[in-house]
Design an enzyme around this catalytic site. Structure first.
Site, short mmCIF file in Angstrom:
data_model
loop_
_atom_site.label_atom_id
_atom_site.label_comp_id
_atom_site.label_asym_id
_atom_site.label_seq_id
_atom_site.Cartn_x
_atom_site.Cartn_y
_atom_site.Cartn_z
N GLN A 109 0.84 -1.20 0.00
CA GLN A 109 0.00 0.00 0.00
C GLN A 109 0.88 1.25 0.00
O GLN A 109 0.38 2.36 -0.08
CB GLN A 109 -0.90 0.00 1.24
N ASN A 110 2.19 1.04 0.11
CA ASN A 110 3.09 2.17 0.25
C ASN A 110 3.35 2.84 -1.09
O ASN A 110 3.44 2.17 -2.13
CB ASN A 110 4.41 1.73 0.88
N HIS A 127 -1.68 1.70 -4.04
CA HIS A 127 -2.01 3.11 -3.83
C HIS A 127 -1.10 4.05 -4.62
O HIS A 127 -0.93 5.20 -4.24
CB HIS A 127 -2.00 3.43 -2.32
N CYS A 135 -0.52 14.78 -14.72
CA CYS A 135 -1.39 15.97 -14.73
C CYS A 135 -2.73 15.65 -14.06
O CYS A 135 -3.34 14.61 -14.32
CB CYS A 135 -1.61 16.42 -16.17
N CYS A 166 -1.48 20.70 -21.14
CA CYS A 166 -2.75 21.41 -20.98
C CYS A 166 -2.69 22.52 -19.94
O CYS A 166 -3.71 23.17 -19.67
CB CYS A 166 -3.86 20.43 -20.61
N PRO A 230 3.55 -4.25 15.74
CA PRO A 230 3.70 -4.07 17.20
C PRO A 230 2.39 -3.67 17.88
O PRO A 230 2.28 -3.76 19.11
CB PRO A 230 4.76 -2.97 17.33
N ALA A 247 8.90 -4.88 12.30
CA ALA A 247 9.12 -5.68 11.09
C ALA A 247 10.60 -5.93 10.82
O ALA A 247 10.99 -7.02 10.40
CB ALA A 247 8.49 -4.97 9.89
#
Ligand code: BJW
Ligand code: ZN
Length: 267
Positions: A109-110, A127, A135, A166, A230, A247
């Site tokens: 997700q990073n 993500h 743009c 643009c 944690p 981790a």
């Protein structure tokens, strides 16, 4: 369920065997995997100019429309932090795991590139990617100038560049709240979650959907779910094993237990 201590000294033999014999492992990572590289997690308290703002309110198309310089400045500040950061032992362990199991899929997700810089290939970025802006109006990709942006420690507003095609504002290449995930990446992630026999969920609060559905999909299709975090998360109740440690310590220790002679393993 079998837990372990923070140093990674003891692991359940059953869990270690599940990892050792897995044919397809999925590693699902969140911001916690980059925390030991000094990259703040999404829900860490913000500092400097950003302390006044809620990250979840800045990471939206509406926030960018309302105040592009504020949002672009936040991402420039974060881009500088990521470029100065180095992968940590958790990223290195994920890359090393690919050499130990028949098939490994890394889903993150990073928006940073620390998995790639540690040597992982084919990483699925649900993500988006901080380093691939485009743009806001026409979607044309845009390239950052070379070098680390010279952002003050406390952050500042920065007017986004204009699109050469643009003249619209350039936006970060990330997925904001309310936006769809990149379709190909999402389909690949769904297939991997449904097809794996073990998923490692590392450093994610599992609060953001649809990414947070992936561990449940893996469990529903019979995979073993191992979580490294944690803090308590919404995955605690569905994980077969919760490893409540950092981790960068816990994952390398787990790999040593599974692939280097079975040390650090309980009966
Ligand atoms: C450690 C550690 C160490 C610390 N070792 N661990 C279903 C239900 C409810 C809502 C929704 C739903 N479906 C969709 C939604 C809406 C929304 C959503 O999920 N909202 C929730 C907040 C409720 N989702 C979306 O809008 C998504 N789009 C979508 O669904 O499209 C379809 C649609 C369109 C239109 C309308 C409706 C639907 C898009 C989500 C995009 C998320 N984007 C962000 C920002 C990216 C850019 C940026 O970085 O600025 O992605 S949000 C932010 O959260 C970022 C992260 O990738 C993501 C996940 O966070 P993560 O990685 O889990 O980090 P943290 O900080 O939360 O947790 C860190 C963890 O690490 C903690 O647990 C620590 O304990 C741990 N940790 N140190 C191990 N050393
Ligand atoms: Zn444009």
């Amino acid at each position: 369920m079998n837990d372990m201590n923070d140093s990674g000294a003891l692991f359940s033999g059953q869990m270690v065997a599940a990892l050792r014999h897995a044919r397809h492992v999925v590693v699902l990572t969140g911001a916690g995997v980059s925390a030991e590289s000094g990259v703040p997690t999404f829900r860490d308290a913000q500092t400097g100019l950003w302390a006044r703002y809620d990250a979840t309110a800045l990471a939206t198309p509406d926030a960018f429309r309302a105040d592009p310089a504020l949002v672009w400045g936040w991402y420039e500040w974060r881009r500088a932090a990521v470029m100065r950061a180095a992968p940590n032992p958790a990223h290195a362990a994920v890359a090393a795991l690919a050499r130990q199991v028949p098939e490994l899929t890394v889903i993150t997700q990073n928006v940073d590139d620390l998995h790639e810089r540690a040597g992982s290939a084919g990483v699925i970025h649900l993500h988006g990617r901080l380093m691939q802006p485009r743009c806001f109006q026409c979607g044309t990709p845009w390239r950052y100038p070379a070098g680390v942006p010279d952002e003050p420690e406390g952050g500042r507003r920065v007017t986004p560049p204009d699109c050469p095609r643009c003249a619209g504002p350039i936006r970060p290449g990330v997925v904001w709240f309310g936006e769809g995930l990149p379709a190909d990446e999402w389909q690949s992630a769904l297939a991997a979650a449904a097809g794996c026999d073990l998923m490692l969920a590392i450093g994610t609060s599992a609060l953001v959907y649809p990414a947070a559905e992936l561990p449940q999909i893996a469990v529903n299709t019979g995979a073993t779910l191992v979580q490294i975090n944690p803090q308590a998360t919404s995955l605690d109740g569905i994980a077969h094993w919760n490893l409540p440690g950092a981790a960068g310590i816990t994952l390398p220790a787990l790999l040593r237990a599974a692939f280097v002679g079975g040390m650090n393993e309980t009966a």
